[in-house]
Motif scaffolding. Structure first.
Motif, short mmCIF file in Angstrom:
data_model
loop_
_atom_site.label_atom_id
_atom_site.label_comp_id
_atom_site.label_asym_id
_atom_site.label_seq_id
_atom_site.Cartn_x
_atom_site.Cartn_y
_atom_site.Cartn_z
N HIS A 1 0.90 -0.78 -0.23
CA HIS A 1 -0.24 0.88 -0.03
C HIS A 1 1.34 1.09 0.26
N ARG A 2 2.18 0.93 0.91
CA ARG A 2 2.95 2.76 0.85
C ARG A 2 4.29 2.05 -0.39
N GLY A 3 4.75 3.20 -0.27
CA GLY A 3 5.69 3.85 -1.21
C GLY A 3 6.73 3.03 -0.49
N GLU A 4 7.00 3.33 0.78
CA GLU A 4 8.25 3.37 1.83
C GLU A 4 7.94 1.62 1.50
N ASP A 5 6.96 1.42 2.16
CA ASP A 5 7.21 -0.25 2.17
C ASP A 5 7.88 -1.12 0.84
N ARG A 6 7.71 -0.37 -0.57
CA ARG A 6 8.02 -1.39 -1.26
C ARG A 6 9.89 -0.37 -2.00
N ARG A 7 10.06 0.56 -1.30
CA ARG A 7 11.33 0.49 -1.28
C ARG A 7 12.04 -0.13 -0.62
N ARG A 8 11.28 -0.25 0.73
CA ARG A 8 11.87 -1.05 1.87
C ARG A 8 12.06 -2.52 1.34
N VAL A 9 11.35 -2.86 0.69
CA VAL A 9 11.18 -4.37 -0.34
C VAL A 9 12.30 -4.86 -1.39
N ARG A 10 12.66 -3.44 -2.00
CA ARG A 10 13.45 -3.71 -3.17
C ARG A 10 14.79 -3.54 -2.12
N HIS A 11 14.61 -2.71 -0.72
CA HIS A 11 16.15 -3.16 -1.14
C HIS A 11 16.79 -4.10 -0.26
N ALA A 12 16.20 -5.11 0.57
CA ALA A 12 16.17 -5.72 1.50
C ALA A 12 16.37 -7.50 0.27
N LEU A 13 15.37 -7.24 -1.12
CA LEU A 13 16.26 -7.99 -1.63
C LEU A 13 17.32 -7.67 -2.71
N THR A 14 17.18 -6.76 -3.08
CA THR A 14 18.55 -6.21 -4.18
C THR A 14 19.69 -6.91 -3.08
N TYR A 15 19.84 -6.90 -1.77
CA TYR A 15 20.55 -6.96 -0.59
C TYR A 15 20.52 -9.04 -0.54
N THR A 16 19.58 -9.38 -0.61
CA THR A 16 20.16 -10.58 -0.90
C THR A 16 20.25 -10.89 -1.93
N ILE A 17 20.16 -10.80 -3.06
CA ILE A 17 20.42 -11.48 -4.18
C ILE A 17 22.14 -10.88 -4.53
N GLU A 18 22.39 -9.58 -4.16
CA GLU A 18 23.68 -9.91 -4.42
C GLU A 18 24.71 -10.55 -3.81
N SER A 19 24.24 -10.39 -2.54
CA SER A 19 24.81 -11.41 -1.62
C SER A 19 25.00 -12.87 -1.53
N SER A 20 24.19 -13.35 -2.57
CA SER A 20 23.92 -14.45 -2.52
C SER A 20 24.67 -14.67 -4.02
N ASN A 21 25.22 -14.19 -5.25
CA ASN A 21 26.47 -14.16 -5.57
C ASN A 21 27.47 -14.22 -5.19
#
Length: 111
Positions: free
Chosen positions: A91-111
């Protein structure tokens, strides 16, 4: 990653979460998050949800990013064998940004 015609690619995900009808209410159940994207997620539940209904979720990503009482809106709910798959939009843009940050971190950390 799951690719289709959505605005944001979905990441396969299999983690538990808690769902609430009110931001300060009691937990009404446990859900399984099946996939997640910057715009929303898909959960598996034992009961259907109505399109447009609001809910709040608690979950975490990679044991490092906590999301508490995140407001979501039901986009769809479909019956499957023994459960319902329910698509939720953040519902909120700030949650979308936080999820994007978390997913980006997780994907980059797994490489």
């Amino acid at each position: 990653m799951i690719s289709d015609q959505r605005t944001h690619n979905r990441v396969s995900f299999f983690v538990g979460g808690d769902i609430y009808r009110e931001s300060d209410g009691e937990k009404i159940g446990r859900v399984i998050i099946r996939d997640i994207s910057y715009g929303g997620l898909c959960i598996e539940t034992l009961e259907p949800w109505e399109t447009g209904e609001k809910a709040f979720l608690d979950f975490e990503i990679a044991g490092r990013f906590d999301f508490r009482r995140i407001p979501v809106v039901v986009a769809r709910s479909e019956k499957t064998v023994g459960s319902y798959l329910t698509g939720l939009n953040f519902h909120r843009g700030e949650d979308r940004r936080r999820v994007r940050h978390a997913l980006t971190y997780t994907i980059e950390s797994s490489n």
